[in-house]
Design an enzyme around this catalytic site. Structure first.
Site, PDB file in Angstrom:
ATOM      1  N   GLY A 174       7.175  -4.556   5.595  1.00 20.60           N
ATOM      2  CA  GLY A 174       6.863  -4.828   6.993  1.00 20.60           C
ATOM      3  C   GLY A 174       5.673  -5.765   7.107  1.00 20.60           C
ATOM      4  O   GLY A 174       4.884  -5.919   6.166  1.00 20.60           O
ATOM      5  N   ILE A 175       5.591  -6.403   8.277  1.00 16.83           N
ATOM      6  CA  ILE A 175       4.462  -7.295   8.563  1.00 16.83           C
ATOM      7  C   ILE A 175       4.031  -7.097  10.011  1.00 16.83           C
ATOM      8  O   ILE A 175       4.799  -6.574  10.826  1.00 16.83           O
ATOM      9  CB  ILE A 175       4.830  -8.796   8.369  1.00 16.83           C
ATOM     10  CG1 ILE A 175       6.037  -9.195   9.239  1.00 16.83           C
ATOM     11  CG2 ILE A 175       5.098  -9.117   6.910  1.00 16.83           C
ATOM     12  CD1 ILE A 175       6.296 -10.703   9.321  1.00 16.83           C
TER      13      ILE A 175
ATOM     14  N   ASP B  24       0.266 -10.159  15.333  1.00 19.19           N
ATOM     15  CA  ASP B  24      -0.114  -9.693  16.669  1.00 19.19           C
ATOM     16  C   ASP B  24      -0.540 -10.824  17.595  1.00 19.19           C
ATOM     17  O   ASP B  24      -1.373 -11.671  17.220  1.00 19.19           O
ATOM     18  CB  ASP B  24      -1.285  -8.692  16.561  1.00 19.19           C
ATOM     19  CG  ASP B  24      -0.921  -7.445  15.773  1.00 19.19           C
ATOM     20  OD1 ASP B  24       0.250  -7.302  15.386  1.00 19.19           O
ATOM     21  OD2 ASP B  24      -1.830  -6.608  15.556  1.00 19.19           O
TER      22      ASP B  24
ATOM     23  N   GLY C 296       0.811  -1.222   0.000  1.00 24.07           N
ATOM     24  CA  GLY C 296       0.000   0.000   0.000  1.00 24.07           C
ATOM     25  C   GLY C 296       0.840   1.266   0.000  1.00 24.07           C
ATOM     26  O   GLY C 296       0.766   2.085  -0.927  1.00 24.07           O
TER      27      GLY C 296
ATOM     28  N   GLY D  60      -0.740  -6.179  22.401  1.00 22.16           N
ATOM     29  CA  GLY D  60      -0.651  -7.298  21.449  1.00 22.16           C
ATOM     30  C   GLY D  60       0.432  -7.152  20.401  1.00 22.16           C
ATOM     31  O   GLY D  60       0.480  -7.929  19.445  1.00 22.16           O
ATOM     32  N   GLN D  61       1.305  -6.148  20.565  1.00 21.58           N
ATOM     33  CA  GLN D  61       2.319  -5.914  19.520  1.00 21.58           C
ATOM     34  C   GLN D  61       3.731  -5.745  20.098  1.00 21.58           C
ATOM     35  O   GLN D  61       4.479  -4.858  19.663  1.00 21.58           O
ATOM     36  CB  GLN D  61       1.960  -4.665  18.701  1.00 21.58           C
ATOM     37  CG  GLN D  61       0.802  -4.854  17.736  1.00 21.58           C
ATOM     38  CD  GLN D  61       0.739  -3.751  16.690  1.00 21.58           C
ATOM     39  OE1 GLN D  61       1.067  -2.608  16.965  1.00 21.58           O
ATOM     40  NE2 GLN D  61       0.323  -4.095  15.486  1.00 21.58           N
TER      41      GLN D  61
ATOM     42  N   CYS E 168      10.530  -0.019   3.414  1.00 22.07           N
ATOM     43  CA  CYS E 168       9.089   0.066   3.671  1.00 22.07           C
ATOM     44  C   CYS E 168       8.461  -1.303   3.936  1.00 22.07           C
ATOM     45  O   CYS E 168       7.354  -1.383   4.461  1.00 22.07           O
ATOM     46  CB  CYS E 168       8.424   0.741   2.459  1.00 22.07           C
ATOM     47  SG  CYS E 168       6.687   1.097   2.657  1.00 22.07           S
TER      48      CYS E 168
ATOM     49  N   TYR F 180       6.158  -6.139  17.119  1.00 25.35           N
ATOM     50  CA  TYR F 180       6.105  -5.033  16.139  1.00 25.35           C
ATOM     51  C   TYR F 180       6.633  -3.735  16.761  1.00 25.35           C
ATOM     52  O   TYR F 180       7.420  -3.016  16.144  1.00 25.35           O
ATOM     53  CB  TYR F 180       4.651  -4.878  15.694  1.00 25.35           C
ATOM     54  CG  TYR F 180       4.401  -3.893  14.575  1.00 25.35           C
ATOM     55  CD1 TYR F 180       4.695  -4.224  13.249  1.00 25.35           C
ATOM     56  CD2 TYR F 180       3.831  -2.642  14.822  1.00 25.35           C
ATOM     57  CE1 TYR F 180       4.425  -3.334  12.213  1.00 25.35           C
ATOM     58  CE2 TYR F 180       3.554  -1.749  13.803  1.00 25.35           C
ATOM     59  CZ  TYR F 180       3.856  -2.102  12.497  1.00 25.35           C
ATOM     60  OH  TYR F 180       3.584  -1.219  11.471  1.00 25.35           O
TER      61      TYR F 180
ATOM     62  N   PRO G 259       4.323   6.539  10.512  1.00 26.34           N
ATOM     63  CA  PRO G 259       2.919   6.751  10.129  1.00 26.34           C
ATOM     64  C   PRO G 259       1.995   6.388  11.290  1.00 26.34           C
ATOM     65  O   PRO G 259       2.301   5.500  12.095  1.00 26.34           O
ATOM     66  CB  PRO G 259       2.715   5.756   8.972  1.00 26.34           C
ATOM     67  CG  PRO G 259       4.085   5.341   8.535  1.00 26.34           C
ATOM     68  CD  PRO G 259       4.943   5.451   9.749  1.00 26.34           C
TER      69      PRO G 259
END
Ligand code: NDP
Length: 248
Positions: free
Chosen positions: A91-92, A95, A14, A150-151, A89, A154, A184
């Site tokens: 990424g995944i 979670d 995206g 939950g991250q 950019c 990440y 972002p």
């Protein structure tokens, strides 16, 4: 900027897709990096872009693998391609609360979102420095600044990007290469479309500007960071989040 070349990882995703199109409009020769398994989808994507009158090239690698990035960079060098601009950019998200987070999901997120920055950047930073001009821009996240339930995987990866960015910015500042990250907020892409609608609505209600961001909001910031007007910005993290998280 006609003479500049850009490599965008996660290039057919995206935010990456909007970025590739923006940098092509800015006059750059653009390479969108995609996973090897996505070759057919990448070809199709290229064709759609071509129909809009833009040319974007594609290159395959798994950014979570150092060996794959070594091969990808060697292939580009063989073609005479040497990026002046690198946008990290890819990424995944995977979670789960910590008590339910198995090592493989920790490693997948750390390798894809953080180690990838090392794997890809180290292939091109020295050449940028030798040429005396370069832009390295890594996409972090608001959740790397504020944490998110939950991250742990990440958020750890995205916060790590800031440390990498500040350290490399110091190594390359005198060589004409700027190194920055963008954080972002919630951007309307496949990644956030996977969030259940009821939660998406709650998120949107908590964004002061009143909407999720668009991929173009990030692409425009990347375009600015690539410009000569941004040559005095390095080691910075630029939040692009609609006022969702404000800090200094
Ligand atoms: P998308 O899922 O649309 O794009 C991510 C792209 O990265 C996909 O094309 C994906 O391929 C690719 N990718 C995943 N793993 C690898 C790998 N190992 N090697 C090469 N490519 C890979 O997500 P977005 O565009 O939304 O996200 C882009 C970046 O922005 C990510 O780093 C994300 O964390 C960050 N971000 C996004 C936010 C949002 O709200 N959307 C908010 C904050 C940050 P595939 O589809 O095959 O997995």
């Amino acid at each position: 900027m006609a003479s500049k070349t850009a490599l965008v990882t996660g290039g057919i995703g995206g935010i990456g897709s909007a970025t590739c199109q923006q940098l092509a409009k800015d006059g750059m020769q653009v390479y969108a990096l995609h996973l090897p398994a996505e070759a057919a989808q990448a070809e199709q994507w290229c064709e759609q872009i071509r129909q809009q009158g833009l040319v974007v090239n594609i290159v395959a690698a798994d950014v979570s693998s150092d060996a794959s990035c070594v091969t990808m960079a060697a292939d580009l060098r063989e073609q005479g391609v040497s990026p002046d601009v690198l946008v990290n950019c890819a990424g995944i998200t995977r979670d789960k609360t910590l008590k339910n987070l198995p090592p493989e999901l920790w490693e997948a997120v750390i390798n894809t979102n953080l180690s990838s920055i090392y794997h890809v950047t180290r292939q091109f930073s020295a050449t940028m420095a030798n040429r005396g001009w370069g832009r390295i821009i890594s996409i972090s996240s608001v959740n790397g600044q504020r944490g998110m339930f939950g991250q742990t995987n990440y958020c750890a990866a995205k916060a790590g990007i800031h440390g990498f960015t500040m350290a490399l910015a110091q190594e390359l500042a005198a060589k004409g290469v700027t190194v920055n990250s963008i954080s972002p907020g919630y951007i309307d892409t496949a990644m956030t479309q996977a969030i259940p609608e009821v939660i998406r609505n709650q998120i949107t209600a908590s964004i002061p500007i009143g909407r999720m961001g668009k991929p173009q909001d990030i692409a425009s910031t990347i375009s600015f960071l690539c410009s000569e007007g941004a040559s005095y910005i390095t080691g910075a993290n630029i939040p692009v989040n609609g006022g969702y998280f404000m800090s200094f």
